[in-house]
Design an enzyme around this catalytic site. Structure first.
Site, PDB file in Angstrom:
ATOM      1  N   TYR A 150     -10.182  -6.510  11.410  1.00 15.44           N
ATOM      2  CA  TYR A 150      -9.529  -6.242  12.469  1.00 15.44           C
ATOM      3  C   TYR A 150      -8.930  -7.431  13.403  1.00 15.44           C
ATOM      4  CZ  TYR A 150     -10.664  -1.585  10.551  1.00 15.44           C
ATOM      5  OH  TYR A 150     -10.896  -0.594   9.864  1.00 15.44           O
ATOM      6  N   PRO A 161      -0.442   8.790  -1.069  1.00 14.94           N
ATOM      7  CA  PRO A 161      -0.084   9.739  -2.049  1.00 14.94           C
ATOM      8  C   PRO A 161       0.600  10.712  -1.357  1.00 14.94           C
ATOM      9  CG  PRO A 161      -2.531   9.210  -2.018  1.00 14.94           C
ATOM     10  CD  PRO A 161      -1.921   8.429  -0.973  1.00 14.94           C
ATOM     11  N   TYR A 195       2.219  -2.608   4.624  1.00 17.18           N
ATOM     12  CA  TYR A 195       2.033  -1.117   4.625  1.00 17.18           C
ATOM     13  C   TYR A 195       3.276  -0.511   4.636  1.00 17.18           C
ATOM     14  CZ  TYR A 195      -2.420  -2.799   6.426  1.00 17.18           C
ATOM     15  OH  TYR A 195      -3.711  -3.333   6.283  1.00 17.18           O
ATOM     16  N   GLN A 217      -5.983  -5.081   9.141  1.00 13.67           N
ATOM     17  CA  GLN A 217      -5.328  -3.992   9.930  1.00 13.67           C
ATOM     18  C   GLN A 217      -3.884  -4.708  10.257  1.00 13.67           C
ATOM     19  OE1 GLN A 217      -4.028  -1.237  10.274  1.00 13.67           O
ATOM     20  NE2 GLN A 217      -5.826  -0.232  10.941  1.00 13.67           N
ATOM     21  N   HIS A 225     -11.699  -3.700  15.863  1.00 18.96           N
ATOM     22  CA  HIS A 225     -11.757  -2.280  15.526  1.00 18.96           C
ATOM     23  C   HIS A 225     -12.035  -1.165  16.811  1.00 18.96           C
ATOM     24  CE1 HIS A 225     -13.695   1.801  14.382  1.00 18.96           C
ATOM     25  NE2 HIS A 225     -12.414   1.579  13.387  1.00 18.96           N
ATOM     26  N   HIS A 235      -8.436   3.479  -2.397  1.00 16.71           N
ATOM     27  CA  HIS A 235      -9.284   3.337  -1.205  1.00 16.71           C
ATOM     28  C   HIS A 235     -10.337   4.349  -1.309  1.00 16.71           C
ATOM     29  CE1 HIS A 235      -6.022   1.264   1.211  1.00 16.71           C
ATOM     30  NE2 HIS A 235      -6.268   0.614   0.193  1.00 16.71           N
ATOM     31  N   TYR A 256     -21.341   3.872   7.059  1.00 16.20           N
ATOM     32  CA  TYR A 256     -20.597   2.646   7.499  1.00 16.20           C
ATOM     33  C   TYR A 256     -19.869   2.189   6.245  1.00 16.20           C
ATOM     34  CZ  TYR A 256     -22.511   3.044  12.248  1.00 16.20           C
ATOM     35  OH  TYR A 256     -22.822   3.147  13.368  1.00 16.20           O
ATOM     36  N   GLU A 314       0.979  -1.192   0.043  1.00 13.55           N
ATOM     37  CA  GLU A 314      -0.056  -0.142  -0.033  1.00 13.55           C
ATOM     38  C   GLU A 314       0.938   1.229   0.254  1.00 13.55           C
ATOM     39  OE1 GLU A 314      -3.132   0.359   3.121  1.00 13.55           O
ATOM     40  OE2 GLU A 314      -2.026   2.022   3.757  1.00 13.55           O
TER      41      GLU A 314
HETATM   42  P1  FAD Z   1     -16.664  -0.026   9.266  1.00 10.73           P
HETATM   43  O1  FAD Z   1     -16.585  -1.379   8.844  1.00 10.73           O
HETATM   44  O2  FAD Z   1     -17.709   1.083   8.903  1.00 10.73           O
HETATM   45  O3  FAD Z   1     -16.720   0.006  11.011  1.00 10.73           O
HETATM   46  C1  FAD Z   1     -16.447   1.248  11.524  1.00 10.73           C
HETATM   47  C2  FAD Z   1     -16.738   0.838  13.155  1.00 10.73           C
HETATM   48  O4  FAD Z   1     -18.267   0.848  13.183  1.00 10.73           O
HETATM   49  C3  FAD Z   1     -16.477  -0.453  13.724  1.00 10.73           C
HETATM   50  O5  FAD Z   1     -16.239  -0.444  15.145  1.00 10.73           O
HETATM   51  C4  FAD Z   1     -17.657  -1.467  13.509  1.00 10.73           C
HETATM   52  O6  FAD Z   1     -17.688  -2.509  14.335  1.00 10.73           O
HETATM   53  C5  FAD Z   1     -18.675  -0.408  13.390  1.00 10.73           C
HETATM   54  N1  FAD Z   1     -19.947  -0.820  12.755  1.00 10.73           N
HETATM   55  C6  FAD Z   1     -19.910  -1.150  11.483  1.00 10.73           C
HETATM   56  N2  FAD Z   1     -21.482  -1.131  11.056  1.00 10.73           N
HETATM   57  C7  FAD Z   1     -21.899  -0.878  11.879  1.00 10.73           C
HETATM   58  C8  FAD Z   1     -23.689  -0.748  12.161  1.00 10.73           C
HETATM   59  N3  FAD Z   1     -24.382  -0.735  11.256  1.00 10.73           N
HETATM   60  N4  FAD Z   1     -24.043  -0.042  13.401  1.00 10.73           N
HETATM   61  C9  FAD Z   1     -22.982   0.300  14.470  1.00 10.73           C
HETATM   62  N5  FAD Z   1     -21.817  -0.020  14.322  1.00 10.73           N
HETATM   63  C10 FAD Z   1     -21.325  -0.424  13.162  1.00 10.73           C
HETATM   64  N6  FAD Z   1      -8.429   4.996   6.766  1.00 10.73           N
HETATM   65  C11 FAD Z   1      -8.396   6.210   5.700  1.00 10.73           C
HETATM   66  O7  FAD Z   1      -8.729   7.075   6.188  1.00 10.73           O
HETATM   67  N7  FAD Z   1      -7.921   5.944   4.503  1.00 10.73           N
HETATM   68  C12 FAD Z   1      -7.426   4.817   3.994  1.00 10.73           C
HETATM   69  O8  FAD Z   1      -7.180   4.716   3.093  1.00 10.73           O
HETATM   70  C13 FAD Z   1      -7.469   3.776   4.897  1.00 10.73           C
HETATM   71  N8  FAD Z   1      -6.995   2.311   4.443  1.00 10.73           N
HETATM   72  C14 FAD Z   1      -7.108   1.272   5.199  1.00 10.73           C
HETATM   73  C15 FAD Z   1      -6.750   0.065   4.764  1.00 10.73           C
HETATM   74  C16 FAD Z   1      -6.853  -0.985   5.660  1.00 10.73           C
HETATM   75  C17 FAD Z   1      -6.656  -2.360   5.061  1.00 10.73           C
HETATM   76  C18 FAD Z   1      -7.545  -0.859   6.933  1.00 10.73           C
HETATM   77  C19 FAD Z   1      -7.675  -2.187   7.780  1.00 10.73           C
HETATM   78  C20 FAD Z   1      -7.789   0.519   7.246  1.00 10.73           C
HETATM   79  C21 FAD Z   1      -7.591   1.593   6.567  1.00 10.73           C
HETATM   80  N9  FAD Z   1      -8.047   2.916   7.038  1.00 10.73           N
HETATM   81  C22 FAD Z   1      -7.956   3.765   6.176  1.00 10.73           C
HETATM   82  C23 FAD Z   1      -8.680   2.989   8.396  1.00 10.73           C
HETATM   83  C24 FAD Z   1     -10.031   2.695   8.510  1.00 10.73           C
HETATM   84  O9  FAD Z   1     -10.866   4.042   7.743  1.00 10.73           O
HETATM   85  C25 FAD Z   1     -10.699   2.951   9.795  1.00 10.73           C
HETATM   86  O10 FAD Z   1     -10.081   1.909  10.698  1.00 10.73           O
HETATM   87  C26 FAD Z   1     -12.004   3.404  10.230  1.00 10.73           C
HETATM   88  O11 FAD Z   1     -11.946   3.782  11.564  1.00 10.73           O
HETATM   89  C27 FAD Z   1     -12.955   2.125  10.124  1.00 10.73           C
HETATM   90  O12 FAD Z   1     -12.980   1.785   8.818  1.00 10.73           O
HETATM   91  P2  FAD Z   1     -13.956   0.278   8.576  1.00 10.73           P
HETATM   92  O13 FAD Z   1     -13.999   0.541   6.993  1.00 10.73           O
HETATM   93  O14 FAD Z   1     -13.422  -0.628   8.910  1.00 10.73           O
HETATM   94  O15 FAD Z   1     -15.585   0.751   8.968  1.00 10.73           O
END
Ligand code: FAD
Length: 317
Positions: free
Chosen positions: A179, A22, A301, A210, A183, A94, A143, A19
């Site tokens: 995670y 930018p 990473y 992660q 998370h 992303h 989400y 990964e």
């Molecule tokens: P989600 O899957 O939406 O989950 C977020 C939280 O909400 C979790 O605690 C989950 O349990 C909870 N949740 C999910 N759905 C619901 C629901 N319906 N109701 C209540 N709770 C819910 N961040 C950046 O800013 N830019 C990037 O380019 C980036 N790349 C990443 C790449 C990887 C491989 C990883 C692992 C993370 C990356 N991140 C990036 C970080 C990521 O954006 C954060 O970890 C963020 O806090 C959660 O993203 P998620 O897509 O897992 O969220």
């Protein structure tokens, strides 16, 4: 080509991917290329390009500070296009919920489709720097599961305001985050896994984890995910420690544990050059064990630096 097709084609052989972030606004893309060039000999089938959240900056104007919102590292989709055509590699943008309305996301996805990008990584994004908690953008996805649904709808010709019957559908392969140490906002590991299942049920094709420093966390995570019916590939994400401060900032940012043995090795180091070496050796051992267990891909990473990733890849790929 889709990530899932790369995995299928590899026929059990573990692939190498990484990964990149930018560059900051105003920098030259050449620097990015010079960090990617040394890694291309390991034939990554795909490279991920992160997207950063917008942030506030303060600009002095006639003795007063003016607060402006800006994105310091723009250009994710443009970089993906340049990587695809320069290296003939699949570049994965992303795509975030945070900071984008659903309509802006739709336009971004249309751009990705026109550029021939076959994969997107669907993420919620973190809170902005000044925020304690993530708050969803007005008219945006809340989400990652909602974002996956939007992408999946587009794949069927369902735009936000209309259904377009066309032979030119997008067919994005969708990645989501997982995670192994939960998370940071999730109330429990099981609750977080149920959310991961929702993303997969909404249409995600693969998961990238992660970072973790103890492979047992990954193996347990995969076992639990399989036990609740998540069958898609789960790609481990590895980050080599490279500065002493990582021991404190990584657990703080990602709420993960650093194994005692790694802490003790890092603490013995007299400078960050030694820390980098310890980080490389630890990541080599992690990668070897993951490969032996048959993971589809080891995803690194790079944080914009390729030297340590090259040392690890040379030892294991
Ligand atoms: P989600 O899957 O939406 O989950 C977020 C939280 O909400 C979790 O605690 C989950 O349990 C909870 N949740 C999910 N759905 C619901 C629901 N319906 N109701 C209540 N709770 C819910 N961040 C950046 O800013 N830019 C990037 O380019 C980036 N790349 C990443 C790449 C990887 C491989 C990883 C692992 C993370 C990356 N991140 C990036 C970080 C990521 O954006 C954060 O970890 C963020 O806090 C959660 O993203 P998620 O897509 O897992 O969220």
């Amino acid at each position: 080509m889709k990530v899932t097709e790369h995995i299928k084609q590899a026929n059990g052989k573990t692939l190498f991917s990484f990964e990149i972030i930018p560059p900051q606004k105003g920098q030259n893309i050449q620097e990015l290329y010079s960090n990617i060039d040394p890694l291309m000999e390991f034939k990554p089938p795909f490279i991920d390009v992160t997207t950063s959240r917008e942030e506030y900056v303060y600009i002095e104007k006639k003795g007063l500070l003016d607060r402006k919102i800006t994105r310091m590292r723009p250009g994710t989709v443009g970089i993906c296009a340049s990587l695809k055509y320069k290296y003939d590699v699949d570049a994965i943008p992303h795509v975030l919920c945070g900071g984008f309305t659903k309509e802006e996301t739709e336009y971004l996805l249309v751009d990705c489709h026109y550029l021939g990008l076959d994969n997107v990584m669907a993420l919620r994004g973190d809170a902005m720097k000044h925020e304690k908690y993530f708050s969803a953008t007005t008219e945006g996805n809340k989400y990652a599961s909602e974002l996956v649904t939007q992408i999946k709808n587009l794949n069927k010709g369902k735009y936000l305001n209309e259904i377009i019957e066309t032979p030119h559908y997008s067919d994005f392969c969708i990645g989501v985050a997982g995670y192994p140490e939960k998370h940071l906002e999730a109330p429990s590991m099981d609750a977080d896994l149920r959310r991961l299942k929702e993303k997969v049920d909404a249409g995600a094709d693969y998961v990238v984890t992660q970072m973790f420093f103890d492979n047992k966390k990954y193996f347990d995570f995969v076992e639990k995910a399989r036990s609740i019916g998540i069958t898609v590939p789960i790609i481990p994400g590895i980050k080599p420690i490279s500065i002493k401060r990582h021991l404190h900032i990584l657990p703080q940012i990602f709420r993960l544990d650093v194994p005692e043995a790694l802490i003790s090795e890092v603490e013995k180091c007299s400078d960050n050059k030694d820390v980098r070496q310890v980080g490389v050796e630890w990541a080599i051992e992690q990668s070897k064990e993951l490969i032996a267990s048959g993971v589809p891909v080891v995803h690194f990473y790079s944080m914009g630096k390729s030297e340590n990733i090259k040392s690890i890849a040379s030892a294991v790929f």
